[in-house]
Motif scaffolding. Structure first.
Motif, PDB file in Angstrom:
ATOM      1  N   MET A 287      -4.637  -4.569  -9.858  1.00 53.30           N
ATOM      2  CA  MET A 287      -3.620  -4.994 -10.408  1.00 53.30           C
ATOM      3  C   MET A 287      -2.457  -4.273 -10.491  1.00 53.30           C
ATOM      4  O   MET A 287      -1.210  -4.752 -10.396  1.00 53.30           O
ATOM      5  CB  MET A 287      -4.145  -5.442 -11.764  1.00 53.30           C
ATOM      6  N   ASN A 288      -2.595  -2.961 -10.632  1.00 52.94           N
ATOM      7  CA  ASN A 288      -1.554  -2.021 -10.813  1.00 52.94           C
ATOM      8  C   ASN A 288      -1.102  -1.729  -9.224  1.00 52.94           C
ATOM      9  O   ASN A 288       0.003  -1.443  -9.000  1.00 52.94           O
ATOM     10  CB  ASN A 288      -2.113  -0.528 -11.189  1.00 52.94           C
ATOM     11  N   SER A 289      -2.023  -1.971  -8.352  1.00 54.49           N
ATOM     12  CA  SER A 289      -1.359  -1.929  -7.052  1.00 54.49           C
ATOM     13  C   SER A 289      -0.454  -2.904  -6.446  1.00 54.49           C
ATOM     14  O   SER A 289       0.719  -2.809  -5.906  1.00 54.49           O
ATOM     15  CB  SER A 289      -2.531  -1.789  -5.819  1.00 54.49           C
ATOM     16  N   VAL A 290      -0.763  -4.024  -7.234  1.00 50.93           N
ATOM     17  CA  VAL A 290       0.069  -5.296  -6.665  1.00 50.93           C
ATOM     18  C   VAL A 290       1.504  -5.033  -7.322  1.00 50.93           C
ATOM     19  O   VAL A 290       2.687  -5.457  -6.898  1.00 50.93           O
ATOM     20  CB  VAL A 290      -0.129  -6.770  -7.205  1.00 50.93           C
ATOM     21  N   ILE A 291       1.950  -4.524  -8.640  1.00 54.42           N
ATOM     22  CA  ILE A 291       2.941  -4.110  -9.297  1.00 54.42           C
ATOM     23  C   ILE A 291       3.833  -3.227  -8.564  1.00 54.42           C
ATOM     24  O   ILE A 291       4.757  -3.283  -8.330  1.00 54.42           O
ATOM     25  CB  ILE A 291       2.605  -3.535 -10.776  1.00 54.42           C
ATOM     26  N   LEU A 292       3.016  -2.064  -7.939  1.00 54.10           N
ATOM     27  CA  LEU A 292       3.431  -1.086  -7.043  1.00 54.10           C
ATOM     28  C   LEU A 292       4.019  -1.491  -5.875  1.00 54.10           C
ATOM     29  O   LEU A 292       4.946  -1.085  -5.368  1.00 54.10           O
ATOM     30  CB  LEU A 292       2.546   0.133  -7.004  1.00 54.10           C
ATOM     31  N   MET A 293       3.474  -2.725  -5.180  1.00 53.30           N
ATOM     32  CA  MET A 293       3.794  -3.149  -4.000  1.00 53.30           C
ATOM     33  C   MET A 293       5.096  -4.065  -3.995  1.00 53.30           C
ATOM     34  O   MET A 293       5.617  -4.108  -3.261  1.00 53.30           O
ATOM     35  CB  MET A 293       2.555  -3.677  -3.511  1.00 53.30           C
ATOM     36  N   THR A 294       4.950  -4.804  -5.353  1.00 53.69           N
ATOM     37  CA  THR A 294       5.939  -5.771  -5.252  1.00 53.69           C
ATOM     38  C   THR A 294       7.111  -5.486  -6.355  1.00 53.69           C
ATOM     39  O   THR A 294       8.187  -5.167  -5.991  1.00 53.69           O
ATOM     40  CB  THR A 294       5.518  -6.902  -5.799  1.00 53.69           C
ATOM     41  N   TRP A 295       6.983  -5.455  -7.327  1.00 53.42           N
ATOM     42  CA  TRP A 295       7.993  -5.280  -8.656  1.00 53.42           C
ATOM     43  C   TRP A 295       8.602  -4.015  -8.660  1.00 53.42           C
ATOM     44  O   TRP A 295       9.795  -4.108  -8.563  1.00 53.42           O
ATOM     45  CB  TRP A 295       7.246  -5.718  -9.890  1.00 53.42           C
ATOM     46  N   GLN A 296       7.780  -3.232  -8.186  1.00 50.62           N
ATOM     47  CA  GLN A 296       8.530  -1.682  -8.217  1.00 50.62           C
ATOM     48  C   GLN A 296       9.574  -1.536  -7.097  1.00 50.62           C
ATOM     49  O   GLN A 296      10.291  -0.553  -7.122  1.00 50.62           O
ATOM     50  CB  GLN A 296       7.284  -0.610  -8.248  1.00 50.62           C
ATOM     51  N   LYS A 297       9.590  -2.390  -6.016  1.00 47.49           N
ATOM     52  CA  LYS A 297      10.359  -1.964  -4.871  1.00 47.49           C
ATOM     53  C   LYS A 297      11.726  -2.886  -5.114  1.00 47.49           C
ATOM     54  O   LYS A 297      12.697  -2.993  -4.150  1.00 47.49           O
ATOM     55  CB  LYS A 297       9.365  -2.567  -3.730  1.00 47.49           C
ATOM     56  N   LEU A 298      11.832  -4.138  -6.282  1.00 46.05           N
ATOM     57  CA  LEU A 298      12.891  -4.882  -6.288  1.00 46.05           C
ATOM     58  C   LEU A 298      14.119  -4.334  -6.390  1.00 46.05           C
ATOM     59  O   LEU A 298      15.148  -4.449  -5.935  1.00 46.05           O
ATOM     60  CB  LEU A 298      12.456  -5.785  -7.460  1.00 46.05           C
ATOM     61  N   ALA A 299      14.152  -3.347  -7.467  1.00 43.24           N
ATOM     62  CA  ALA A 299      15.163  -2.451  -7.997  1.00 43.24           C
ATOM     63  C   ALA A 299      15.958  -1.358  -6.858  1.00 43.24           C
ATOM     64  O   ALA A 299      16.949  -1.692  -6.600  1.00 43.24           O
ATOM     65  CB  ALA A 299      14.935  -1.626  -9.139  1.00 43.24           C
TER      66      ALA A 299
END
Length: 342
Positions: free
Chosen positions: A125-137
């Protein structure tokens, strides 16, 4: 009191920090939003009595803190010198500096070495945040500092390291990390030509990545040898499960292929044929990662009952995953074609 209610608070500030960064009109506000995002993600990754997550959190913090300090230094230097000179050479140097810092924050080559190591210590679950949302900005901010030659160099390195880095990997988290680096190269190629292309690519990439990671999380799979845990399922179920993997790799005629098709057409219109051939070649290598997992599930025969099979015997989990996979494939295919012909 809700269980783990602090996670809701940090998730809220995580989203808030990204929104502050992408909606700011000054670099200081952008830096502040990135810092809020960073300090919100660290508590989510840390788990008690788990040395791997603590190590991953520390490595992520050190890398992001270095990038943030460089960004703050660059902002101060920019405002100190901006009012004295307005030469194009100086502006190009500053654009290259800002772009390099943003590439470091999202784990894009040649600043990608921390990304697979951090992914290995996180849960799914933390991996999917790092792969997706953390790259948006960082991706949105990267559109403000476009530098053609730096982008070209980074795209080549991202596709190369994203493909070659995962060849000898048996960890599924590292495979997804190197695949994410490869996808970043394609997104940056979309930024070079059209601002809307990479947005479509990013949305589809996020949903397909979520579908794949939900599969791995449901079966508690972290390594390739755990692929035996799903061999007792029926062929139809295995087909539904592994279609998002092939779509994420860009295999036609799935949805992930159409996003790459759009970028291919725009790169051809820019006469970047050599770059395009290199990107396609190394993307085929990343597709090999997914085909290796799929072939293991369909062609191998393993009679022993898996350890995690009883966990997945619930039909509720089955149908939830099936609905999500069908929506992420066929529903997004219609949306993708709609965007393409408008």
């Amino acid at each position: 009191m809700l269980k783990n209610s602090y996670k809701m608070l940090f998730l809220y500030t995580l989203f808030l920090g990204t929104l502050i960064s992408v909606s700011s009109n000054s670099w200081f506000s952008i830096w502040m939003g990135l810092e809020i995002n960073l300090l919100s993600f660290i508590p989510l990754t840390m788990k008690h009595n788990n040395l791997y997550s603590s190590e991953a959190s520390l490595k992520y913090f050190l890398t992001q803190a270095l990038a943030s300090s460089l960004l703050l230094f660059s902002i101060i230097f920019f405002y100190m010198v901006f009012y004295k000179t307005h030469t194009s050479t100086y502006m190009n140097i500053m654009n290259m500096l800002f772009s390099s810092i943003l590439m470091m924050k999202m784990g894009m080559a040649p600043f990608h070495f921390w990304f697979p190591i951090v992914m290995e210590g996180l849960n799914w679950m933390n991996s999917v945040i790092l792969m997706t949302w953390q790259k948006l900005a960082p991706l949105i901010l990267l559109t403000y500092t476009m530098n053609f030659y730096l982008f070209l160099f980074s795209i080549l390195l991202s596709t190369f390291f994203g493909a070659m880095g995962g060849l000898n990997q048996t960890s599924l988290r590292k495979l997804m990390a190197f695949s994410s680096i490869n996808h970043l190269g394609w997104m940056t190629a979309g930024i070079m030509n059209n601002q809307n292309i990479w947005k479509i690519y990013f949305i589809l990439y996020c949903i397909l990545s979520l579908s794949v990671i939900l599969i791995f999380n449901s079966f508690k799979m972290f390594n390739l040898n755990q692929i035996f845990s799903i061999l007792n399922l029926k062929n139809l179920t295995k087909t539904i499960i592994f279609i998002p993997l092939l779509s994420l790799g860009g295999l036609p005629p799935f949805t992930g292929f159409f996003t790459k098709w759009i970028i291919i057409e725009h790169l051809m219109s820019m006469n970047l044929m050599i770059l395009l051939l290199i990107m396609i070649y190394f993307t085929l290598v990343t597709l090999f990662f997914y085909l290796r997992i799929t072939y293991s599930a369909f062609l191998l025969n393993y009679n022993e009952m898996s350890w995690n099979y009883s966990y997945y015997s619930s039909t509720k989990n089955f149908y939830t995953l099936m609905i999500l996979n069908f929506f992420s494939l066929f529903g997004l295919l219609f949306i993708n074609l709609l965007f393409y012909f408008l």
